[in-house]
Design a protein around this motif. Structure first.
Motif, short mmCIF file in Angstrom:
data_model
loop_
_atom_site.label_atom_id
_atom_site.label_comp_id
_atom_site.label_asym_id
_atom_site.label_seq_id
_atom_site.Cartn_x
_atom_site.Cartn_y
_atom_site.Cartn_z
N LEU A 40 69.33 95.99 63.93
CA LEU A 40 68.63 97.26 63.73
C LEU A 40 69.61 98.36 63.32
CD1 LEU A 40 66.11 97.22 66.71
CD2 LEU A 40 65.55 97.09 64.30
N ARG A 41 70.78 98.37 63.97
CA ARG A 41 71.78 99.39 63.62
C ARG A 41 72.26 99.21 62.18
NH1 ARG A 41 73.77 98.51 68.84
NH2 ARG A 41 75.50 97.23 68.07
N PHE A 42 72.48 97.94 61.79
CA PHE A 42 72.91 97.68 60.41
C PHE A 42 71.87 98.16 59.40
CE2 PHE A 42 75.72 93.93 61.85
CZ PHE A 42 76.81 94.78 61.97
N LYS A 43 70.60 97.93 59.74
CA LYS A 43 69.53 98.36 58.84
C LYS A 43 69.50 99.89 58.73
CE LYS A 43 64.66 97.58 57.86
NZ LYS A 43 63.39 97.03 58.35
N MET A 45 71.99 101.89 59.18
CA MET A 45 73.16 102.32 58.42
C MET A 45 72.96 102.11 56.92
SD MET A 45 76.08 100.82 60.97
CE MET A 45 77.46 101.00 59.87
N ALA A 46 72.31 100.98 56.55
CA ALA A 46 72.06 100.71 55.12
C ALA A 46 71.11 101.74 54.53
CB ALA A 46 71.48 99.30 54.96
N ILE A 47 70.07 102.09 55.29
CA ILE A 47 69.12 103.12 54.82
C ILE A 47 69.82 104.46 54.67
CG2 ILE A 47 67.06 104.42 55.49
CD1 ILE A 47 66.12 101.76 56.88
N LYS A 48 70.71 104.75 55.63
CA LYS A 48 71.44 106.02 55.58
C LYS A 48 72.35 106.07 54.35
CE LYS A 48 74.11 109.03 58.62
NZ LYS A 48 74.85 109.12 59.90
N ARG A 49 73.02 104.93 54.05
CA ARG A 49 73.89 104.88 52.87
C ARG A 49 73.10 105.08 51.59
NH1 ARG A 49 75.86 99.96 54.70
NH2 ARG A 49 77.58 100.13 56.18
N GLN A 50 71.94 104.44 51.51
CA GLN A 50 71.09 104.61 50.32
C GLN A 50 70.69 106.07 50.12
OE1 GLN A 50 67.79 101.94 50.66
NE2 GLN A 50 68.99 100.11 50.17
N GLN A 51 70.32 106.71 51.21
CA GLN A 51 69.95 108.12 51.12
C GLN A 51 71.14 108.99 50.68
OE1 GLN A 51 68.37 109.08 54.95
NE2 GLN A 51 66.37 108.12 54.56
N GLU A 52 72.32 108.66 51.22
CA GLU A 52 73.52 109.42 50.82
C GLU A 52 73.83 109.24 49.34
OE1 GLU A 52 76.58 108.08 53.39
OE2 GLU A 52 75.90 109.27 55.12
#
Length: 247
Positions: A40-43, A45-52
């Protein structure tokens, strides 16, 4: 010791805690497995990177639209030139590529590729007469069985090299002075003989030679087998005709 069983009082207290209703403090306790929580944390983080990344792209687009080519107050000419070169470097490279003329070698390669494609198309036209067998359709019903080969009432149309061969045969036939020989050659030349027909003729000739070299007993056995096959085929055909009449 870790394997020792807890006291009865401790076990009763734990049981009471389990039977109690859920409180606000219980929500803080995490019972999820570590592996699942890690995923869940990895997911997240991935969503956060995409938004960034999206935000960074938006910012760069906004900066490119708001590029200012004019010199700023108090800015030296040297600094201004460096700023313009660094900001518009990619645009300058693209413009140079577009304005750069193609070399002679590249032109020659393009011409050779075009010639090869044209030669390939011409070869196909010479071989097949510009047509393939894609236009032919065979409408077969479900469950239909072929008991005999099809009967060809028409000679296939000569195309490509076959047509040239046929024209040459006709010219030869017309050049013959004798009328009987001419008609015989014309009758023979009216059909279209491909390489497959010639191969079939050679195969039949080899079969004839084999039959001639066979012994008398082998010939009799071969004739008997042929007669059996013919009788079976005729019986099957008669049965099919009777079924079609009654149905």
């Amino acid at each position: 010791m870790p394997h020792k069983r807890a006291k009865a009082s401790v076990r009763k207290a734990r049981q009471k805690e389990k039977d109690m209703p859920v409180s606000k403090d219980d929500a803080k306790i995490e019972d999820t497995p570590k592996g699942f929580s890690r995923l869940l944390r990895f997911k997240e983080m991935a969503i956060k990177r995409q938004q960034e990344k999206k935000e960074a792209k938006k910012n760069t687009d906004a900066l490119t639209t708001k590029k200012n080519i004019s010199i700023q107050p108090g800015e030296r000419m040297k600094d201004f030139v460096q700023r313009v070169e660094s900001e518009f470097q990619s645009d300058m490279i693209e413009a140079q590529k577009k304005s750069k003329p193609t070399s002679d070698r590249k032109k020659r390669n393009q011409e050779t590729r075009k010639q090869k494609r044209a030669a390939k198309l011409q070869k196909e036209l010479d071989l097949y007469g510009g047509r393939d067998f894609d236009d032919l359709k065979d409408n077969v019903k479900f469950g239909e069985v072929a008991d005999a080969p099809p009967v060809l009432n028409k000679i296939p149309k000569a195309r490509g090299r076959g047509k040239e061969m046929l024209e040459q045969k006709n010219k030869k036939a017309l050049s013959i002075p004798d009328t009987t020989a001419k008609t015989a050659v014309l009758k023979k030349a009216n059909g279209y003989e491909s390489e497959e027909d010639e191969n079939m003729k050679a195969l039949k000739a080899s079969h004839k030679r084999k039959i001639q070299n066979m012994s008398a007993a082998a010939r009799i056995q071969l004739d008997n087998e042929r007669e059996k096959v013919i009788e079976a085929y005729r019986a099957k055909k008669a049965k099919k005709m009777n079924d079609s009449v009654f149905n």
